[in-house]
Design a protein around this motif. Structure first.
Motif, PDB file in Angstrom:
ATOM      1  N   LEU B 114      24.826 -89.916  46.848  1.00 47.33           N
ATOM      2  CA  LEU B 114      24.499 -91.202  46.238  1.00 47.33           C
ATOM      3  C   LEU B 114      23.621 -91.043  45.000  1.00 47.33           C
ATOM      4  O   LEU B 114      23.551 -91.945  44.175  1.00 47.33           O
ATOM      5  CB  LEU B 114      23.758 -92.089  47.242  1.00 47.33           C
ATOM      6  CG  LEU B 114      24.595 -92.755  48.327  1.00 47.33           C
ATOM      7  CD1 LEU B 114      23.701 -93.513  49.280  1.00 47.33           C
ATOM      8  CD2 LEU B 114      25.598 -93.708  47.687  1.00 47.33           C
ATOM      9  N   TRP B 192      22.313 -96.773  55.604  1.00 46.13           N
ATOM     10  CA  TRP B 192      22.883 -97.035  54.275  1.00 46.13           C
ATOM     11  C   TRP B 192      21.854 -97.585  53.306  1.00 46.13           C
ATOM     12  O   TRP B 192      21.765 -97.162  52.163  1.00 46.13           O
ATOM     13  CB  TRP B 192      24.100 -97.965  54.382  1.00 46.13           C
ATOM     14  CG  TRP B 192      23.753 -99.372  54.796  1.00 46.13           C
ATOM     15  CD1 TRP B 192      23.669 -99.850  56.069  1.00 46.13           C
ATOM     16  CD2 TRP B 192      23.443-100.471  53.927  1.00 46.13           C
ATOM     17  NE1 TRP B 192      23.323-101.179  56.064  1.00 46.13           N
ATOM     18  CE2 TRP B 192      23.176-101.582  54.763  1.00 46.13           C
ATOM     19  CE3 TRP B 192      23.356-100.616  52.544  1.00 46.13           C
ATOM     20  CZ2 TRP B 192      22.828-102.833  54.253  1.00 46.13           C
ATOM     21  CZ3 TRP B 192      23.007-101.863  52.026  1.00 46.13           C
ATOM     22  CH2 TRP B 192      22.738-102.953  52.874  1.00 46.13           C
ATOM     23  N   TRP B 195      19.190 -94.982  52.375  1.00 45.47           N
ATOM     24  CA  TRP B 195      19.767 -93.971  51.482  1.00 45.47           C
ATOM     25  C   TRP B 195      19.863 -94.513  50.058  1.00 45.47           C
ATOM     26  O   TRP B 195      19.548 -93.810  49.092  1.00 45.47           O
ATOM     27  CB  TRP B 195      21.173 -93.565  51.959  1.00 45.47           C
ATOM     28  CG  TRP B 195      21.191 -92.746  53.211  1.00 45.47           C
ATOM     29  CD1 TRP B 195      20.118 -92.440  54.001  1.00 45.47           C
ATOM     30  CD2 TRP B 195      22.342 -92.149  53.804  1.00 45.47           C
ATOM     31  NE1 TRP B 195      20.539 -91.682  55.060  1.00 45.47           N
ATOM     32  CE2 TRP B 195      21.884 -91.485  54.975  1.00 45.47           C
ATOM     33  CE3 TRP B 195      23.684 -92.103  53.472  1.00 45.47           C
ATOM     34  CZ2 TRP B 195      22.755 -90.780  55.804  1.00 45.47           C
ATOM     35  CZ3 TRP B 195      24.543 -91.399  54.304  1.00 45.47           C
ATOM     36  CH2 TRP B 195      24.086 -90.740  55.458  1.00 45.47           C
ATOM     37  N   ILE B 196      20.321 -95.763  49.945  1.00 43.85           N
ATOM     38  CA  ILE B 196      20.446 -96.362  48.609  1.00 43.85           C
ATOM     39  C   ILE B 196      19.087 -96.450  47.934  1.00 43.85           C
ATOM     40  O   ILE B 196      18.925 -96.100  46.755  1.00 43.85           O
ATOM     41  CB  ILE B 196      21.100 -97.758  48.692  1.00 43.85           C
ATOM     42  CG1 ILE B 196      22.583 -97.608  49.049  1.00 43.85           C
ATOM     43  CG2 ILE B 196      20.938 -98.526  47.381  1.00 43.85           C
ATOM     44  CD1 ILE B 196      23.311 -98.925  49.190  1.00 43.85           C
ATOM     45  N   ALA B 199      18.052 -92.955  46.931  1.00 45.81           N
ATOM     46  CA  ALA B 199      18.890 -92.466  45.836  1.00 45.81           C
ATOM     47  C   ALA B 199      18.522 -93.163  44.519  1.00 45.81           C
ATOM     48  O   ALA B 199      18.553 -92.540  43.450  1.00 45.81           O
ATOM     49  CB  ALA B 199      20.362 -92.692  46.162  1.00 45.81           C
TER      50      ALA B 199
END
Lengths: 284, 338
Positions: B114, B192, B195-196, B199
């Motif tokens: 990502l 999710w 992580w976003i 990232a």
């Protein structure tokens, strides 16, 4: 190499897009300032407070007076660590770079290849063993928990040797070295009187890059200095953000102080830093 | 600069330390002590000049990595120094059945993908724009470096506030777009979303730096190549993919390898995104615990250095493998021919 002319002129869209990129780059720093200058209540508002408040001094005073964080000492420690490491990297890497660029000795090429290879070795992956090694260093309890543990592994960098070599190759003509030698100058004398004056700009760049990198280092200082009363400013910041009642206005006031020296450096030496990064890229 | 004037060389003949007299014209005479000094200077001083680098690097750079391999094969606990001795492959065997390790490995890869892909693509676009003839050129270039000089520690703490659930500006901005109006996104709760968030921090930090690397390479592409392409009717996108990227391929490979090495060792962002950083948990269920973070936890929280060393060796091998695969793929993508 001949520098090609830059091509098409930027359109309105170019400027617009780049301005958005800059805004995106600067936004977190602005936001840090907003939070560092506000009160708790202002930060709990929806829609969020978007303007700086007048609480900076209050917040800072709290940061510096916090128990068990040692923020003021940590700043001093960071200054010591970064300055010593930078001076050492400049000195030793310029020396080695000079040898590799201008002196003839057996095994030169093989050793230079080794320097380049060491650039790809991720030191971070040796932290467990480095910690054990530091624990066995002379002195009571070894070097863990002392600034030596943070300073010594940073004293030289392969990148520094590589960078200085590239620059000295171009900036110091062989004839000049030969002439100095004919005049009876020793190798060290040539280094001080011929090489150093010629590579001042490169040393400035390497110094800036090294200082920034050292100042910002976190993982190893956390491992070796975490939980002691001898943190660097980055470790102290993580202490500020730990615990049950984390006040972000306080955390970010601290972050602001710890970032400020680097912002000043970018402001003063921005052009050099940009050039240094770009030169390092083309040649590697 | 430094005050290390007294450098580790042989004493200079005919010169008191600190004396400034010029020694112009004094050539070494054959056979004398001066000749010997001269020979020493020419033959051995180069080794003295490079010695500090190699010695320090050997002791504090290379040795720990090799020694790490030894530690990985031993029992080594900080809380019980008596428990020592060879463990053989036990630490590694344990690794293969350790859910925490595979969870961390998956998180690391997820965040890595990502971050690296958008980061390098955006860097390419930014670089190609910076490569145009611009007013205030330096200003733009220095501007994109703001994230690079900002300590990750500081920027992660800022993003922690930005991604707060109830008062964070990220959710507020998304609500303006009609996303999560009723139920704000809890960035830290799911894989999710965390992580976003992480990232985003990584991308923010490295886009400008990579853009400058690309820009440096782009400046050596001759202008007439673009002119020829433009005559043939190639638009900016086509030019970027068909000319620019293939011509700067070495630098692209370099940045891919660099961000692989960096991305797979991600530590500071996941650490400080946590409400209680010192634990190294990466979320209540390890939603975003990376391998580097797990190594820290196993080594300095659970005090099992032997097992931590095994993990770091495993990570090292993974990095080597992924970096090699990436380099090959990138080479193919860029046209493949030399």
């Amino acid at each position: 190499m001949g520098r090609a002319p830059q091509h098409m002129p930027g359109t309105v869209w170019t400027y617009l897009f780049l301005s958005v990129v800059i805004a995106f780059s600067a936004f977190p720093l602005y936001w840090m300032f907003v939070i560092a200058t506000n009160t708790d209540e202002a930060l709990a508002q929806i829609p969020p407070q978007v303007l700086p408040g007048g609480q900076l001094v209050t917040n800072l005073r709290e940061v510096f007076s916090m128990q068990d964080v040692f923020f003021l000492q940590s700043l001093g420690n960071s200054v010591i660590v970064s300055s010593v490491v930078t001076a050492s990297v400049l000195f030793f890497c310029a020396l080695a770079g000079f040898a590799f660029a201008k002196l003839r000795f057996k095994g030169r090429n093989a050793l230079m290849v080794m320097v380049v290879l060491t650039m790809t070795v991720p030191n971070q992956l040796g932290v467990v063993a480095l910690y054990i090694l530091m624990g066995r260093m002379p002195g009571e309890g070894g070097w863990n928990g002392t600034l030596l543990a943070v300073i010594v592994p940073g004293l030289v960098t392969a990148f520094g040797v590589f960078y200085m070599r590239q620059f000295i190759l171009d900036a110091v003509p062989d004839e000049l070295v030969e002439a100095a030698r004919m005049d009876g100058a020793s190798t060290m004398r040539i280094f001080w009187s011929v090489v150093v004056p010629a590579v001042r700009p490169a040393m400035a760049v390497l110094g800036l890059l090294t200082f920034v990198a050292t100042w910002n280092e976190f993982q190893w200082p956390l491992i070796t200095l975490g939980g002691t009363d001898y943190p660097t400013s980055m470790v102290a910041l993580s202490d500020l953000a730990s615990g049950n009642y984390v006040l972000y206005r306080r955390v970010l006031a601290g972050a602001l102080v710890a970032t400020l020296p680097l912002l000043v450096m970018l402001f003063i030496g921005g052009r050099q830093i940009v050039r240094g990064i770009m030169e390092g890229a083309v040649k590697s | 600069m430094s005050t290390t004037r007294a450098a580790p060389t042989a004493p200079r003949p005919g010169q008191e330390p600190g004396a400034t007299a010029e020694r112009r014209g004094r050539r070494p005479e054959p056979g004398g002590w001066r000749t010997r000094l001269y020979r020493f200077d020419v033959r051995y001083v180069p080794y003295l000049l490079i010695a500090p680098f190699f010695l320090l690097f050997a002791v504090f750079g290379l040795f720990p990595i090799v020694f790490n391999g030894v530690v990985a094969l031993r029992h080594w606990r900080l809380d019980d120094p008596t428990l020592t001795g060879w463990a053989g492959l036990e630490n590694f065997r344990r690794l293969f059945t350790d859910d925490d390790f595979f969870n961390a490995l998956a998180n690391t890869f997820g965040i890595f993908l990502l971050s690296t892909v958008p980061q390098l693509l955006l860097a390419l676009i930014v670089a190609s724009l910076l490569n145009r003839k611009l007013r205030a050129q330096t200003w733009f270039r220095v501007g994109v470096l703001l994230p690079y000089i900002t300590p990750v520690t500081a920027s992660t703490l800022i993003f922690s506030v930005v991604f707060a659930r109830d008062t964070g500006i990220a959710n507020w901005a998304l609500s303006l777009l009609g996303i999560g109006e009723t139920e704000p996104i809890d960035w830290r709760s799911a894989k999710w979303s965390s992580w976003i968030a992480i990232a985003t921090m990584v991308n923010w930090k490295w886009i400008g730096y990579n853009a400058l690397l690309y820009l440096a390479a782009m400046q050596s592409i001759p202008r007439d190549v673009y002119e020829a392409a433009a005559v043939d009717g190639a638009g900016p996108w086509r030019q970027l993919w068909r000319i620019t990227v293939p011509m700067i391929r070495p630098v692209v490979i370099f940045t891919v390898v660099l961000s692989t090495i960096g991305g797979l060792q991600l530590f500071t962002e996941p650490m400080l995104f946590d409400a209680n950083p010192a634990l190294g948990l990466g979320g209540d269920d390890g939603q975003w615990q990376t391998v580097a973070q797990l190594i820290y936890k196993v080594g300095w929280r659970d005090l099992n250095l032997g097992y931590a060393a095994a993990m770091s060796w495993a990570l090292f091998l993974v990095i080597l493998l992924v970096a090699a695969i990436n380099a090959v793929i990138t080479n193919r993508l860029g046209g493949g021919k030399r």
